[in-house]
Structure formats: C-alpha cells, structure tokens
Design an enzyme around this catalytic site. Structure first.
Site, PDB file in Angstrom:
ATOM      1  N   LYS A 120       0.266  -1.261  -0.451  1.00 11.64           N
ATOM      2  CA  LYS A 120      -0.677   0.061  -0.136  1.00 11.64           C
ATOM      3  C   LYS A 120       0.783   1.091  -0.173  1.00 11.64           C
ATOM      4  CE  LYS A 120      -3.421   2.634   0.033  1.00 11.64           C
ATOM      5  NZ  LYS A 120      -4.150   3.149   1.235  1.00 11.64           N
ATOM      6  N   LYS A 131       1.836  11.582   5.285  1.00 16.14           N
ATOM      7  CA  LYS A 131       2.136  10.640   6.118  1.00 16.14           C
ATOM      8  C   LYS A 131       2.387   9.086   5.407  1.00 16.14           C
ATOM      9  CE  LYS A 131      -1.447   8.057   7.136  1.00 16.14           C
ATOM     10  NZ  LYS A 131      -1.794   6.920   6.751  1.00 16.14           N
TER      11      LYS A 131
END
Length: 320
Positions: free
Chosen positions: A191, A260
């Site tokens: 991911k 992030k």
C-alpha cells in the site's frame, strides 16, 4: 511465542477452534467513520451486516444510525459486543491506541485494519492483539472515496490464510481483494509503495505541466497529447483533468495524509538500508505544498506552489 501461536493460544483460552469464526453471525463493528469509513459502512449495511460504530465525531454517525447502524460509546464497548471489528483510522498512533482498547474486549476475535499505517504499524498492532487471542487482518485499501462508495476499491490483504478466508465475505463488499502475503504488514508494504508511486506521478506531472504552460503550451492540449503517449499516468488521466484543470482542487485526500504515507514508505526502505532518492524528493514537494496550501490542503494542490514560482496557472478551457 509467535503472533500466530499467540492467536491460537487465545482461541484455546476462550474455548474456540479456528473454524468457529464462521458461525459467529453477521454482527460486526466499525471504528473510524470518516470520508472512507462512512461509505464503506453503508456498503456493509446494504449487504445485510448489523454494524456497530464508533467515532469521536458524533456528527459523522448520525446518517449511518438513521440507515440502521448502532452506535457504541467506545472501542472497548464494541469489542465487548462483536467478534469482528474493522478500523479505518488516519494515523499509526491512533490505530495503536484503539488497538489497546480493543485488546481488552470480551468478544473480539478478529480485527480488520483498513487504515494505512505502514508495515511497522501493522507489526505493532498485531503484537498488541495477539496476546488476547485476537487475529489481525492487514487490509489497506486504494481507490478513494468514489471507490469506497461504488465498491470498487483494491483491497491489499495479508494475514493468516485461515483468517483471510473467513473475513473474505466482508472484504468483498468493498471491491477486489488481492492477497499480498500471509503476514500482517505485507499489505501495508504494498500500500505505501503504491501511494508513493501515485503521488510521485502527480508531482512530476505537475512540474511538467507548469513547464509547458510557461513555455506557451495549452494545458488541455498537453493532457490530450500526453494521454495518447508514453507519459500518461493516473495523474494525467484522472486527477489533473478532473481536479486541476477545472481549478476545483477537491480530489478529497489531504496533503498531510499523503505526506504520512510517503514517510511510512521511505522509513520502511530506510529500515532495510535502501535509499529512496526520488521518494525523498517527493516528500520535499509535499512539505512545500503543505507550507503554502495548509496541511489539510487537497493533494492535487501540490501543483500550486510550482505555478506560483513561475507565475502561471494550469487551467483548462472549461475552468471558471
């Protein structure tokens, strides 16, 4: 004791066999009712699941409560009630804090983490849950809010094969499931790699289109040519035509969340001793965009500081 051994020991302590999960019914919990969590919960309700929700933003719960969901007072209250809980939370620290509450629950057997926390975050969460006999299915998703609403997300699942098989009907509600591996964290790894590649494509396309505009080229024509050529990417085919050229900048993903995700990928590479030269440069672009557009600025606004440097706007012909 390994995480898998800890989970199975927990089943024995609770008088369960690993296959008992299949008889537990269709009552599940969902924690984190944000832009992604809300449409995903709606899909679960439409599929016939009885869903109990928790989110600190009580306003986010009202529409789903009206649609048939139940509301819990805390993560622990959900873990005392249901055997399966899904998480859709913004940061590793929040996921860890919620995980510690869930580990104290009396009924919980499986946590499905849909968040993006990076492989280290998944390892930490699995370590918190395993001593309580709770299995972790690591299942971050890609496809945005539109994909969550349509059920067309890509789900990057990893974990014990038995757990993956048992939770597959839940994950199927959200889109197409891809098995990344048999250990929590493997889904997180692919991911964050995917997200880094996606924002990198947007960053370089933004630079290139500003260069073209400053050179006198028409933005609509540039996109047409690039998308018929080898430079096309998801950024040129979707994000830029839909959210940059019209000047709406409302793709729906915050710059700070992309920062992030990129940080998690670069940090994971660093833990393996691998330098990420391009990835580190993209992080700098994100930080510049956050400094000028705000941390909550839309990801597609990454182009705006580049435009400001050159005194141009990459605006389509139909933009107001």
């Amino acid at each position: 004791m390994s995480i898998r051994q800890g989970v199975r020991a927990g089943w024995r302590d609770r008088g369960m066999q690993s296959g008992d999960y299949m008889t537990q019914g269709k009552e599940i919990g969902f924690i984190g009712i944000g832009r992604m969590g809300a449409p995903m919960t709606k899909r679960l309700l439409d599929a016939g699941y009885a869903v109990t929700l928790f989110d600190k933003n009580t306003d986010a719960l009202k529409a789903l409560e009206a649609a048939g969901a139940s509301i819990a007072s805390s993560p622990r209250a959900i873990a005392d009630k249901v055997d399966t809980v899904l998480l859709s939370l913004p940061t590793p620290a929040i996921v860890e804090a919620v995980g510690r509450e869930l580990a104290e629950g009396k009924a919980l057997r499986t946590v499905i983490d849909l968040s993006t926390t990076g492989p280290k975050g998944s390892e930490v969460l699995a370590g918190i849950l395993a001593p309580a006999g709770i299995a972790l299915v690591d299942a971050p998703v890609s496809g945005g809010v539109a994909g969550a609403a349509k059920g067309s997300l890509a789900i990057m699942a990893a974990g014990d094969p038995e757990r993956l098989a048992e939770t597959r009907p839940i994950l199927d509600c959200f889109g197409k499931v891809f098995i990344a591996g048999d250990k929590p964290g493997m889904g997180q790894t692919i991911k964050v790699i995917n997200n880094l590649m996606s924002v990198t494509a947007l960053a370089i396309a933004s630079e290139a289109l500003v260069l073209g505009k400053a050179s006198g080229l028409d933005p609509d024509r540039m996109i047409e040519i690039i998308n018929a050529s080898s430079g096309r990417t998801n950024a040129t085919e979707d994000k830029i035509p839909r959210f940059v050229l019209p000047r709406t900048f409302d793709f729906g993903f915050a710059l700070e969340l992309s920062d992030k995700d990129t940080r998690l990928c670069v940090e994971h590479a660093d833990s393996l001793g691998m330098p990420m030269i391009v990835g580190s440069a993209v992080r700098q672009m994100l930080k510049i965009a956050m400094a000028t557009q705000g941390r909550q600025g839309d990801l597609t606004s990454i182009i705006r500081p580049i435009e400001d440097w050159m005194g141009v706007e990459v605006k389509g012909g139909g933009a107001k």
